[in-house]
Write a protein that holds these residues in place. Structure first.
Motif, PDB file in Angstrom:
ATOM      1  N   UNK A 323       0.824  -1.202   0.000  1.00  0.00           N
ATOM      2  CA  UNK A 323       0.000   0.000   0.000  1.00  0.00           C
ATOM      3  C   UNK A 323       0.866   1.263   0.000  1.00  0.00           C
ATOM      4  N   UNK A 324       2.023   1.171   0.657  1.00  0.00           N
ATOM      5  CA  UNK A 324       2.939   2.317   0.741  1.00  0.00           C
ATOM      6  C   UNK A 324       3.901   2.379  -0.443  1.00  0.00           C
ATOM      7  N   UNK A 325       3.778   1.446  -1.389  1.00  0.00           N
ATOM      8  CA  UNK A 325       4.657   1.436  -2.550  1.00  0.00           C
ATOM      9  C   UNK A 325       6.048   0.924  -2.262  1.00  0.00           C
ATOM     10  N   UNK A 326       6.175   0.104  -1.219  1.00  0.00           N
ATOM     11  CA  UNK A 326       7.480  -0.442  -0.824  1.00  0.00           C
ATOM     12  C   UNK A 326       7.595  -1.898  -1.269  1.00  0.00           C
ATOM     13  N   UNK A 327       8.822  -2.367  -1.362  1.00  0.00           N
ATOM     14  CA  UNK A 327       9.075  -3.763  -1.706  1.00  0.00           C
ATOM     15  C   UNK A 327       9.212  -4.556  -0.416  1.00  0.00           C
ATOM     16  N   UNK A 328       8.217  -5.369  -0.046  1.00  0.00           N
ATOM     17  CA  UNK A 328       8.317  -6.102   1.214  1.00  0.00           C
ATOM     18  C   UNK A 328       9.406  -7.170   1.210  1.00  0.00           C
ATOM     19  N   UNK A 329       9.872  -7.557   0.027  1.00  0.00           N
ATOM     20  CA  UNK A 329      10.887  -8.613  -0.039  1.00  0.00           C
ATOM     21  C   UNK A 329      12.284  -8.114   0.306  1.00  0.00           C
ATOM     22  N   UNK A 330      12.542  -6.860   0.006  1.00  0.00           N
ATOM     23  CA  UNK A 330      13.887  -6.309   0.219  1.00  0.00           C
ATOM     24  C   UNK A 330      13.787  -4.935   0.878  1.00  0.00           C
ATOM     25  N   UNK A 331      13.518  -4.908   2.184  1.00  0.00           N
ATOM     26  CA  UNK A 331      13.445  -3.621   2.872  1.00  0.00           C
ATOM     27  C   UNK A 331      14.765  -2.851   2.775  1.00  0.00           C
ATOM     28  N   UNK A 332      14.634  -1.561   2.757  1.00  0.00           N
ATOM     29  CA  UNK A 332      15.791  -0.685   2.577  1.00  0.00           C
ATOM     30  C   UNK A 332      16.842  -0.913   3.664  1.00  0.00           C
ATOM     31  N   UNK A 333      18.088  -1.129   3.242  1.00  0.00           N
ATOM     32  CA  UNK A 333      19.214  -1.187   4.165  1.00  0.00           C
ATOM     33  C   UNK A 333      19.356  -2.470   4.949  1.00  0.00           C
ATOM     34  N   UNK A 334      18.581  -3.508   4.607  1.00  0.00           N
ATOM     35  CA  UNK A 334      18.658  -4.752   5.364  1.00  0.00           C
ATOM     36  C   UNK A 334      19.188  -5.880   4.495  1.00  0.00           C
TER      37      UNK A 334
END
Length: 344
Positions: A323-334
């Motif tokens: 919903x927020x337009x994020x990639x749940x598979x590859x969170x930023x910086x992790x």
């Protein structure tokens, strides 16, 4: 992430089949030792919180969480000759946890590794390895590896109980309950909408559900990039509740039975009275009625409810990330295997 959440019924069934037969080995290893300490980080630490509560409330064995820095930085020699140290790492390669396990053995502890990778350093060097059967996990957020760690904790907690098989009928229902929750998705969309519009989010649970609350908070933070505070019910009551006001979404997790359902019903009403939107996961009908939004949990007794209650939270997190337009598979910086210290 969605695909791996969907694989959890099979992963849980495989892990139960693989680990239940190890109960006698767990009992033999713990014979004559009075304490169990857990060493872990991240999601594995939240699984360990459940393991600790299950040991104390169901098996009558004193448990606790070990601080890895005592081993890796302070390097303090402790007498652990009456202790079983359980080191938990989905990869079995987190250097801090591998080092902590080696230190524990040097201090006289018996060691149990809980990992998803057979032949990993953690598994290879433990006195006993509980290797979960989640299969390869490609998404960075731990879902099926976390759930199978909870299964391992249930096996450990029942192995050391006076009657190891008393929960077996309910344990056998876990895969089907997980499958039902994934298919139903009742209340997930409304919870996603509430969290999308929240200015601040807190998550809370207590007792056997405490680890679930912490894991839900962690998943919201790392996957949806929203700052979330995870509190025990008691800690939230002891001060932080004073900042709860309109614009806050409070995620409360509860078991369908047990002594803590009523306090969580009261907490839901109190938070709503302060202006918060309360999203409840699990609980009983009174808990559901006290929450503005409700996502049903598993039909499992309190001792095993965490094995199902995390599933609705995972569905909400995955839906919110999209919903927020994020990639749940590859969170930023992790990354999948995290080095606690930059030089490690």
């Amino acid at each position: 992430m969605a695909a791996e959440v969907a694989e959890q019924p099979v992963a849980a069934a495989r892990t139960l089949q693989a680990l239940t037969s190890l109960r006698p080995a767990i009992r033999d290893l713990a014979d004559g030792r009075r304490h169990v300490l857990f060493a872990a980080r991240g999601s594995s630490d939240n699984a360990a919180v459940y393991g600790r509560y299950l040991l104390e409330t169901h098996a009558g064995v004193l448990g606790g969480l070990l601080s890895p820095s005592v081993a890796t930085h302070y390097r303090v020699p402790l007498d652990l000759s009456d202790t079983v140290v359980v080191c938990v790492s989905q990869s079995g390669s987190t250097q801090e946890i591998v080092t902590t396990q080696a230190w524990a053995r040097e201090c006289g502890a018996a060691t149990i590794a809980v990992t998803n990778v057979d032949g990993s350093p953690l598994a290879a060097e433990a006195d006993l390895a509980l290797v979960t059967r989640a299969g390869p996990e490609l998404a960075v957020p731990a879902t099926k590896t976390y759930l199978t760690q909870l299964v391992a904790m249930a096996v450990l907690g029942t192995a050391l109980a006076p009657e190891p098989t008393v929960l077996d009928a309910d344990l056998a229902r876990v895969p089907a309950e997980v499958e039902r929750l994934i298919a139903d998705r009742v209340g997930v969309g409304a919870a996603v909408a509430a969290l999308r519009d929240a200015s601040h989010v807190v998550a809370s649970g207590r007792g056997l559900m405490m680890g679930t609350a912490l894991e839900a908070a962690l998943k919201l933070e790392e996957t949806c990039l929203r700052p979330v505070r995870g509190y025990s019910y008691a800690d939230l009551r002891h001060g932080p509740i004073s900042v709860i006001t309109s614009g806050v979404v409070a995620v409360l997790v509860a078991a369908p039975d047990g002594p803590l359902v009523e306090p969580l019903v009261e907490l839901a009403g109190d938070l709503a009275g302060r202006g918060a939107v309360v999203v409840g996961i699990g609980g009983d009908p009174r808990f559901a009625a006290a929450c503005a939004l409700h996502v049903p949990g598993p039909d499992l007794p309190e001792a095993l409810a965490p094995l199902g209650a995390i599933v609705p939270a995972q569905l909400v997190v995955e839906g919110l990330a999209r919903e927020l337009g994020l990639d749940p598979d590859e969170p930023r910086g992790l990354a999948k295997v995290t080095a606690t210290d930059p030089h490690s």
